[in-house]
Every structure is written in structure tokens, then in C-alpha cells.
Design an enzyme around this catalytic site. Structure first.
Site, short mmCIF file in Angstrom:
data_model
loop_
_atom_site.label_atom_id
_atom_site.label_comp_id
_atom_site.label_asym_id
_atom_site.label_seq_id
_atom_site.Cartn_x
_atom_site.Cartn_y
_atom_site.Cartn_z
N GLY A 27 0.80 -1.22 0.00
CA GLY A 27 0.00 0.00 0.00
C GLY A 27 0.83 1.27 0.00
O GLY A 27 0.28 2.37 0.05
N CYS A 28 2.13 1.15 -0.08
CA CYS A 28 3.03 2.30 -0.04
C CYS A 28 3.15 2.93 -1.43
O CYS A 28 3.12 2.23 -2.44
CB CYS A 28 4.41 1.83 0.43
SG CYS A 28 5.65 3.13 0.56
N GLY A 29 3.31 4.24 -1.47
CA GLY A 29 3.53 4.93 -2.73
C GLY A 29 4.82 4.50 -3.42
O GLY A 29 4.99 4.73 -4.62
#
Length: 156
Positions: free
Chosen positions: A34-36
Site C-alpha cells: 500500500g506504499c507509494g
């Protein structure tokens, strides 16, 4: 010198020991789908495919410590495979900081003490380990994996 004998668990529940990778060059990364910065997974896979025949491995350690890996281990592995084509080994979720930090991350951070602040500030912090089991470099989360290729080649 050899790698410590940490018992680790892959995302599929299989256990192994870090020192199974003695004489390998390793890039250990704390990951989060879910990290950019998750698109780095594709670049990590490219490194893995490029060098795996020369005893190089990427080991991914998902962590929800920064609230960006909320899915189960199985879902995370499927997401990484489907979205980024990852085939490098992924482990079960771990803590990377604090009193419950996984022993491997306690060790990695202690090996870099004095060079970086001890705590991991964000997902996709990377640690390069040479064939002698020494942590030779720590990379910031924003460091592009493809820019690490020259360092990997130096230790292969």
C-alpha cells in the site's frame, strides 16, 4: 564471517534460515503493497532476475508498521505477483522498529549503527549484504533499486 542463523518464515508459511544464504549477496528490503513506493517492487524483481544466477537474492519483508500493509501474508504475496511480477522470496509480515522488531531487523540496524539513525523511517529501506555476511550498505526508501545495480555487481 557468516550470516546469523535467524529462523525466518516465507509468506507461504515455509521456514528457513538466513544462513542458508551464506556466500550469497543479499538485498533485504522492508516492503508494503500500500506504499507509494511499491512500484519499486518491479525494479527489485529486475535486479533479482538479472543477478540470481550469480548467487544474488532479494528478500522482501513486508511490514505494517507504517500502516501500509494491511492485507494478509497470502494476499500480499498475490498482490506483489499480480501487480509487480515478483518472484523473489517474500516473508511473513514483521515489525522493523521497536521492542518487537524482528531479530533480523535488529541485527541489520545494529550493523549500520553510527552510519544511519537506528530506526527505519519508512518502507523500502534496503540493506546490501556481501558474500561474507557483512552489511555493506543501507539505502534510503527513495533510492531506486536500479541505482543499486553497480553496488551489487561490486560484491558479486
Amino acid at each position: 564471517m557468516t550470516l546469523p542463523e535467524f529462523t525466518l518464515t516465507r509468506s507461504n508459511g515455509e521456514t528457513y534460515h538466513l544462513n542458508d544464504y551464506n556466500d550469497h549477496v543479499l538485498l533485504i528490503v522492508n516492503t508494503a503493497t500500500g506504499c507509494g513506493l511499491a512500484p519499486q517492487m518491479s525494479e527489485l524483481e529486475t535486479l533479482y532476475q538479472t543477478y540470481k544466477d550469480r548467487q544474488f537474492t532479494v528478500l522482501g519483508f513486508p511490514s505494517n508498521q507504517f500502516k501500509q500493509e494491511k492485507v494478509s501474508d497470502g494476499e500480499m504475496a498475490n498482490t506483489c505477483q499480480l501487480n509487480f511480477g515478483t518472484t523473489f522470496p517474500l516473508n511473513q509480515k514483521v515489525q522493523v522498529n521497536g521492542e518487537h522488531a524482528a531479530p533480523i531487523f535488529q541485527w541489520l540496524k545494529s550493523e549500520c549503527r553510527g552510519i544511519f539513525s537506528e530506526d527505519i523511517k519508512w518502507n523500502f529501506t534496503k540493506f546490501l549484504i556481501n558474500r561474507d555476511g557483512q552489511v555493506v550498505k543501507r539505502y534510503a526508501p527513495t533510492t531506486s533499486p536500479k541505482s543499486i545495480a553497480k553496488d551489487i555487481e561490486k560484491y558479486l
